[in-house]
Enzyme design. Structure first.
Site, PDB file in Angstrom:
ATOM      1  N   ASP A 382     -47.394  16.949  88.631  1.00 22.28           N
ATOM      2  CA  ASP A 382     -47.850  18.415  89.720  1.00 22.28           C
ATOM      3  C   ASP A 382     -46.906  18.417  90.682  1.00 22.28           C
ATOM      4  OD1 ASP A 382     -49.977  19.101  87.557  1.00 22.28           O
ATOM      5  OD2 ASP A 382     -51.496  18.904  89.352  1.00 22.28           O
TER       6      ASP A 382
HETATM    7  P1  NAP Z   1     -50.838  14.659  87.872  1.00 25.20           P
HETATM    8  O1  NAP Z   1     -50.004  15.549  88.019  1.00 25.20           O
HETATM    9  O2  NAP Z   1     -51.576  14.475  88.159  1.00 25.20           O
HETATM   10  O3  NAP Z   1     -49.644  14.222  87.253  1.00 25.20           O
HETATM   11  C1  NAP Z   1     -50.507  12.467  86.364  1.00 25.20           C
HETATM   12  C2  NAP Z   1     -48.931  12.364  85.537  1.00 25.20           C
HETATM   13  O4  NAP Z   1     -49.532  10.819  85.382  1.00 25.20           O
HETATM   14  C3  NAP Z   1     -49.691  12.748  84.193  1.00 25.20           C
HETATM   15  O5  NAP Z   1     -49.247  14.310  83.331  1.00 25.20           O
HETATM   16  C4  NAP Z   1     -49.914  11.433  82.624  1.00 25.20           C
HETATM   17  O6  NAP Z   1     -48.766  12.379  81.953  1.00 25.20           O
HETATM   18  C5  NAP Z   1     -49.391  10.758  84.158  1.00 25.20           C
HETATM   19  N1  NAP Z   1     -49.775   8.995  83.243  1.00 25.20           N
HETATM   20  C6  NAP Z   1     -51.249   8.727  83.654  1.00 25.20           C
HETATM   21  N2  NAP Z   1     -51.425   7.300  82.970  1.00 25.20           N
HETATM   22  C7  NAP Z   1     -50.011   7.132  82.897  1.00 25.20           C
HETATM   23  C8  NAP Z   1     -49.415   5.966  82.327  1.00 25.20           C
HETATM   24  N3  NAP Z   1     -50.409   4.559  82.738  1.00 25.20           N
HETATM   25  N4  NAP Z   1     -48.075   6.164  82.538  1.00 25.20           N
HETATM   26  C9  NAP Z   1     -47.880   6.600  82.905  1.00 25.20           C
HETATM   27  N5  NAP Z   1     -47.698   7.750  82.988  1.00 25.20           N
HETATM   28  C10 NAP Z   1     -48.203   7.948  83.394  1.00 25.20           C
HETATM   29  O7  NAP Z   1     -50.101  13.015  89.123  1.00 25.20           O
HETATM   30  P2  NAP Z   1     -49.436  13.832  90.541  1.00 25.20           P
HETATM   31  O8  NAP Z   1     -48.316  14.458  90.014  1.00 25.20           O
HETATM   32  O9  NAP Z   1     -49.174  12.655  91.809  1.00 25.20           O
HETATM   33  O10 NAP Z   1     -50.385  15.355  91.557  1.00 25.20           O
HETATM   34  C11 NAP Z   1     -51.221  15.085  91.804  1.00 25.20           C
HETATM   35  C12 NAP Z   1     -52.318  16.098  91.659  1.00 25.20           C
HETATM   36  O11 NAP Z   1     -53.439  15.431  91.681  1.00 25.20           O
HETATM   37  C13 NAP Z   1     -52.216  16.870  91.707  1.00 25.20           C
HETATM   38  O12 NAP Z   1     -52.116  17.980  91.711  1.00 25.20           O
HETATM   39  C14 NAP Z   1     -53.171  17.190  93.067  1.00 25.20           C
HETATM   40  O13 NAP Z   1     -52.633  18.722  94.200  1.00 25.20           O
HETATM   41  C15 NAP Z   1     -54.317  16.465  93.173  1.00 25.20           C
HETATM   42  N6  NAP Z   1     -54.728  15.997  93.860  1.00 25.20           N
HETATM   43  C16 NAP Z   1     -54.023  14.930  94.634  1.00 25.20           C
HETATM   44  C17 NAP Z   1     -55.487  14.559  95.894  1.00 25.20           C
HETATM   45  C18 NAP Z   1     -54.622  13.691  96.908  1.00 25.20           C
HETATM   46  O14 NAP Z   1     -55.869  13.208  97.899  1.00 25.20           O
HETATM   47  N7  NAP Z   1     -53.992  12.470  96.591  1.00 25.20           N
HETATM   48  C19 NAP Z   1     -57.034  14.758  95.673  1.00 25.20           C
HETATM   49  C20 NAP Z   1     -56.919  16.006  94.963  1.00 25.20           C
HETATM   50  C21 NAP Z   1     -56.201  16.471  94.195  1.00 25.20           C
HETATM   51  P3  NAP Z   1     -49.111  11.528  80.227  1.00 25.20           P
HETATM   52  O15 NAP Z   1     -51.318  11.636  80.309  1.00 25.20           O
HETATM   53  O16 NAP Z   1     -48.326  11.674  79.462  1.00 25.20           O
HETATM   54  O17 NAP Z   1     -49.228   9.531  80.993  1.00 25.20           O
END
Ligand code: NAP
Length: 459
Positions: A382
């Site tokens: 994301d």
């Molecule tokens: P993300 O959008 O959740 O994407 C994570 C990606 O990691 C997934 O598409 C997944 O794809 C991949 N993944 C999972 N396990 C893996 C592995 N073992 N090896 C390789 N890839 C792996 O993560 P992000 O880009 O870090 O974004 C964070 C999201 O969380 C945002 O939408 C944010 O708003 C939300 N959020 C963040 C917080 C905070 O405080 N940081 C709090 C609440 C919500 P595959 O399954 O294809 O591997």
């Protein structure tokens, strides 16, 4: 002597808390910040013991050993990835302590109306934060279902319970001697805490925990008024405001409103829109990735939630070191909400000893992407999705993103085409300059390192 010492100790303790917050806002000074907070708390406890004529120490000692018996294993045994739930359970304990002290004060001597205002606030926030934090812990630990549970009219039911708790608080303030009303008020507050968390998905919990942190702080602040303890007022206000600011920062970074987090049941999207579109993508193997990385002059690594899941941070550091040895300029781009808790990436990369000056915040690094040879996205989704900028109907529209798409070549390590937290497809994967590196983050980075070292041997 005591009259002089107490204000001095409290003043130093308050200074310790303020410095702790200031220093903890940067990874470079965070350890110092934790230390300042600990010293502040020690001074606060010593001051408070001096303040009251302690009749018996045995209860204090029992509480001390009981608290340590729970706190020490919590600190040492819970892994880094479980920090959000550890924080939730700490808030639950803190809020329960605050609510119980308020309850004891109420029953010890029927308070006057002014004190009752402070007590009512303390007890309402304390009890609701207690059950809400336990629920948050349960969802994050997956003891409870993590998906948001919603039903028709839910917000009305929740508001009704809150209104009942509020009205009973007002009634108690008007007539504090109506002790029969107190258990009803406490029960409604506990119930509201549970209801508050039911519609919120596990992935939204970190934001909610920041809010609960704020409530627990405000409860302690109200307790300070009820007990006439100035340090509690200061510490509670600091806790309340910092938790609130953190929640605002997180909501802003996700481009979500408070009401959307609290009532929006966002996590549901993951199951409903998880389908990726059928479009061709270009993929590559570790050997090609290693070749592209070592021939680059500048590389920006973008870690995300998948790096945390795979615990790939140590391998990533090895990769960064190997590339730096070959003269490649390697930096890490940190998105404020990458991962699932504030500072998630900073903490993991610091654990792997990545130097702080290599971690660059989003606003600072975004202008550098067009001059960057390779953007290596590892388990992030994301936070690099151009839909946030280009598609006003997207659930993440308006969320600031890292401009990985502007780099000359983009490489994305993830296991499949599955979406991330927001449950939406990512156009970045289909761009001409993007190469998908399918695999587990830790294993794939390990393979790239192997390729780099075997290439070095051949050379
Ligand atoms: P993300 O959008 O959740 O994407 C994570 C990606 O990691 C997934 O598409 C997944 O794809 C991949 N993944 C999972 N396990 C893996 C592995 N073992 N090896 C390789 N890839 C792996 O993560 P992000 O880009 O870090 O974004 C964070 C999201 O969380 C945002 O939408 C944010 O708003 C939300 N959020 C963040 C917080 C905070 O405080 N940081 C709090 C609440 C919500 P595959 O399954 O294809 O591997």
């Amino acid at each position: 002597m005591r009259e002089l010492l107490l204000p001095l100790l409290y003043l130093l303790a308050a200074a310790g808390f303020i410095l702790a917050l200031k220093w903890m806002s940067s990874p470079a000074t965070a350890r110092r910040g934790v230390f300042a907070g600990e010293i502040g708390m020690l001074l606060a406890v010593v001051g408070t013991l001096l303040r009251f004529e302690v009749v018996e120490y045995q209860w204090i000692l029992i509480a001390f050993f009981l608290g340590s018996a729970i706190g020490v294993p919590l600190a040492y045994l819970m892994p880094m990835t479980a920090v959000p739930q550890r924080t939730a359970i700490s808030h639950a304990f803190g809020a329960l302590a605050s609510a119980l002290i308020g309850t004891a004060e109420y029953y010890r001597h029927t308070p006057d109306q002014i004190t009752m205002v402070a007590l009512a606030l303390e007890i309402l926030l304390g009890f609701l934060t207690f059950t809400a934090s336990l629920m948050a812990f349960g969802k994050l630990q997956e003891i409870l279902p993590t998906r948001p549970i919603t039903y028709k009219g839910q917000n009305i039911v929740n508001l009704f319970v809150f209104a009942l708790a509020f009205v009973s608080a007002i009634a108690l303030i008007v007539s504090p001697e109506h002790t029969w009303l107190f258990p009803i008020f406490a029960g409604l507050s506990l119930l509201f805490g549970i209801l508050l968390i039911v519609p919120i998905g596990g992935a939204d919990m970190p934001t909610v925990i920041a809010l609960l942190n704020s409530y627990a702080g405000l409860s302690a602040c109200a307790m300070g008024f009820a007990l006439n303890n100035k340090l509690l007022i200061v510490a509670g206000a600091l806790d309340g405001s910092s938790g609130f600011i953190l929640a605002v920062i997180m909501c802003k970074a996700m481009n979500r409103s408070f009401s959307n987090v609290l009532f929006g049941a966002f996590g549901q999207l993951q199951t409903t829109t998880a389908k990726a579109t059928e479009r061709p993508v270009r993929s590559a193997v570790a050997e090609e990735a290693a070749y592209l990385l070592e021939s680059a002059r500048s590389v920006i690594i973008i870690p995300g939630y998948g790096m945390a899941v795979a615990q790939a941070q140590h391998k990533l550091r090895e990769l960064a070191d190997a590339l730096a040895k070959r003269g490649v300029d390697v930096r890490f781009a940190i998105h404020p909400v990458a991962g699932r808790m504030p500072g998630h990436m900073n903490v993991l990369l610091a654990e792997a000893d990545v130097p702080y000056d290599k971690l660059v915040e989003m606003e600072e690094i975004n202008p550098d992407f067009p001059m960057t040879d390779v953007a290596l996205v590892i388990g992030a989704n994301d936070v690099v999705n151009p839909a946030a900028k280009n598609d006003s109907t997207s659930p993440i529209a308006g969320m600031p993103i890292l401009h990985a798409y502007r780099a000359r070549t983009v490489m994305v390590i993830k296991r499949s085409m599955n979406p991330g937290f927001a449950g939406i497809d990512n156009d970045l994967y289909y761009m001409e300059n993007t190469l998908m590196l399918f695999g587990d983050a830790k294993a794939f980075v390990g393979d790239i390192i192997k390729e780099l070292s075997s290439a070095a041997r051949v050379a």
